[in-house]
Design an enzyme around this catalytic site. Structure first.
Site, short mmCIF file in Angstrom:
data_model
loop_
_atom_site.label_atom_id
_atom_site.label_comp_id
_atom_site.label_asym_id
_atom_site.label_seq_id
_atom_site.Cartn_x
_atom_site.Cartn_y
_atom_site.Cartn_z
CB SER B 124 45.13 122.52 126.99
OG SER B 124 45.62 121.81 125.87
CE1 TYR B 148 44.06 127.19 123.83
CE2 TYR B 148 45.31 125.15 124.10
CZ TYR B 148 44.13 125.85 124.22
OH TYR B 148 43.02 125.24 124.75
CE LYS B 152 43.37 127.08 127.69
NZ LYS B 152 42.13 127.53 128.38
#
Lengths: 325, 325
Positions: B124, B148, B152
């Site tokens: 992402s 998050y 990633k």
């Protein structure tokens, strides 16, 4: 304040311990007690304050929690297996270098609501791998070419996230290659950078496996200890969310190292350097960073040597027997 | 070839499954069987080839190994909990997004000497966080501002190291914000980027919480599926050790989105957009990347839309009921 050093038995850990005991304080706060941890029990130095030494493996369940029982205000985390071993033993590298660090951060997070220690973590320029610019800036991405570099890069990300969430107050410092390393020659691919200075100063022959034009990035053991102590007491507010810093250092070629040795110790010393090209080592070293522009760390007050002559003189002062008057 | 899709029940997973079944092959090799996995059992689509569906949690012991029993040649790993949930539940985020992925990579490493599947991993642009340049290049460092994004970024590092060591053949793709997302409005901070197009096209009012000048980075769901399929069949040799790629996309402002909606659907549609500034959302969005120069991925054949009109038309073609003649 209470201080915990994890990885205290290593070369930098021992020098850091000596510096902490000599100063007796960190950032103006007296050191009340010192805990020294490593995979083998560190030696207990003579000191006027309480020192605990402990042999423990951070990757084992419960190890990190036991280290935190005294709620150290300041934690230096230097423990790692080195690059060659992490490459040779994939599982051990991830277990010690990644899981061990994560256990430590998790134990801090879970230990108490209001406990938020300063954590100084030693990362490495091994987080960078070719292709790289000649001079690497502060926003270069991490493309490690070893499992060790991968593990250090991951721990940097964890340190930043645990800091952002308020679980700890982390500073990650990417150390240059440390020279001159004291002690015996080792099999690390980088060993010759120290060897070509250390052995001639001791009257011994040293092997140079690469071309004189090879350029690399250095700081002395004394500078490394200085980085750690500065990271321990700096104001972390100016770091924002960017908790990891490339440390300043000195970019010199092997030819410049040898010229410095000649200036400091005379031509007899440099004649002890024997050129014996090794393609394997030359190829490994060719992928390494050559120079950095460590603007952020410099602006935040971190300082390294500015000449290789100085690095050699530090080795002579700190490691060699005093010259008889 | 045998194909495994982990995270098959999500929006992109379902579109990827449909595309795989429509093509019947990947890189010229017929698909023999398809396994669809997610935390809830994905629907079984009608198809002429064997399809297994399985509800499993990659973070549970044994889950990854059971998914690998058939030795899939190609694995799409799309499973993750989203940014908001990973921020709200620290432990769950690390368990699902980091440990789940690591379990998968470990199960591949441990499964068989000669087994080396292609693994396509969705990363992402959340790996990037301010301060950032206006246009982000391919060698920008990762400074995520969410757990998050941290998870990633860590998985990208693992993917590269497991690929370098020869355990798998990984390609990590950093997806732009996907627009126009089909379905109902959700509470994601990015939701309005899709909502201000999707709701007016359905004759419904949409809330715009930020200024028209806000710029962001987009690709359609159709482009996202195209990225995944290209990553599945590309030659990975030109990637070298840099296995993770920022995908191409389209950088537009909210004003440009609205102008595109007017061109495609007329002024009646844009009149359904109601401006209702929300400082919380505006502040979150202000820290997000605005544009990338995705040179590497573009040179490697990844393609995204080049106008927002095209992105809107794709939504109309793929999601809205056909217009009666």
């Amino acid at each position: 304040m209470k201080v915990l050093v994890i990885g205290a038995a290593g070369m930098v850990g021992r020098k850091l311990t000596a510096a902490l005991l000599a100063a007796g304080q960190v950032g103006g706060q007296p050191i009340e007690s010192l805990m020294l941890a490593d995979i083998v029990a560190p030696e207990t130095p003579a000191a006027s304050l309480p020192i605990d030494t402990i042999a423990t493996d951070l990757s084992e369940p419960g190890s990190a929690a036991s280290l935190l029982q005294a709620r150290p205000d300041l934690i230096f985390h230097l423990a790692a297996i080195v690059s060659g071993e992490a490459e040779a033993d994939f599982e051990k590298g991830y277990r010690i270098n990644l899981d061990g660090t994560r256990h430590l951060f998790e134990a801090i997070r879970l230990s108490a609501q209001l406990y938020r220690p300063r954590v100084v973590f030693t990362s490495s320029i091994a987080v960078f791998g070719e292709p790289l610019p000649a001079v690497i800036g502060d926003s270069q991405d991490h493309t490690p070419l070893t499992s060790y570099g991968t593990q250090k890069a991951i721990c940097e990300l964890l340190l930043a996230d645990y800091s952002r969430r308020g679980f700890l107050d982390g500073v990650g410092i990417r150390l240059p290659t440390i020279a001159v390393r004291p002690g015996k020659p080792n099999k690390a691919a980088s060993g010759f950078f120290s060897g070509i200075i250390r052995e001639p100063l001791a009257g011994m022959e040293a092997i140079l496996p690469v071309d004189d034009s090879v350029r690399h990035w250095f700081a002395s053991p004394r500078a490394a200890v200085g980085f750690l102590l500065h990271a321990a007491q700096m104001d972390t507010a100016p770091l924002g969310q960017r908790r990891n810093l490339t440390m300043p250092g000195l970019s010199v070629t092997v030819a410049e190292q040898i010229a410095a040795l000649r200036r400091v110790a005379g031509p007899a010393a440099t004649q002890l350097i024997r050129r014996q090209p090794d393609e394997v080592i030359a190829k490994i070293v060719a992928g390494w960073p050559q120079a950095f522009d460590a603007q952020r760390a410099s602006a935040l007050g971190f300082r390294a040597e500015t000449s290789f002559d100085e690095i050699i003189r530090i080795h002579i002062e700190d490691e060699l027997p005093p010259v008889q008057p």
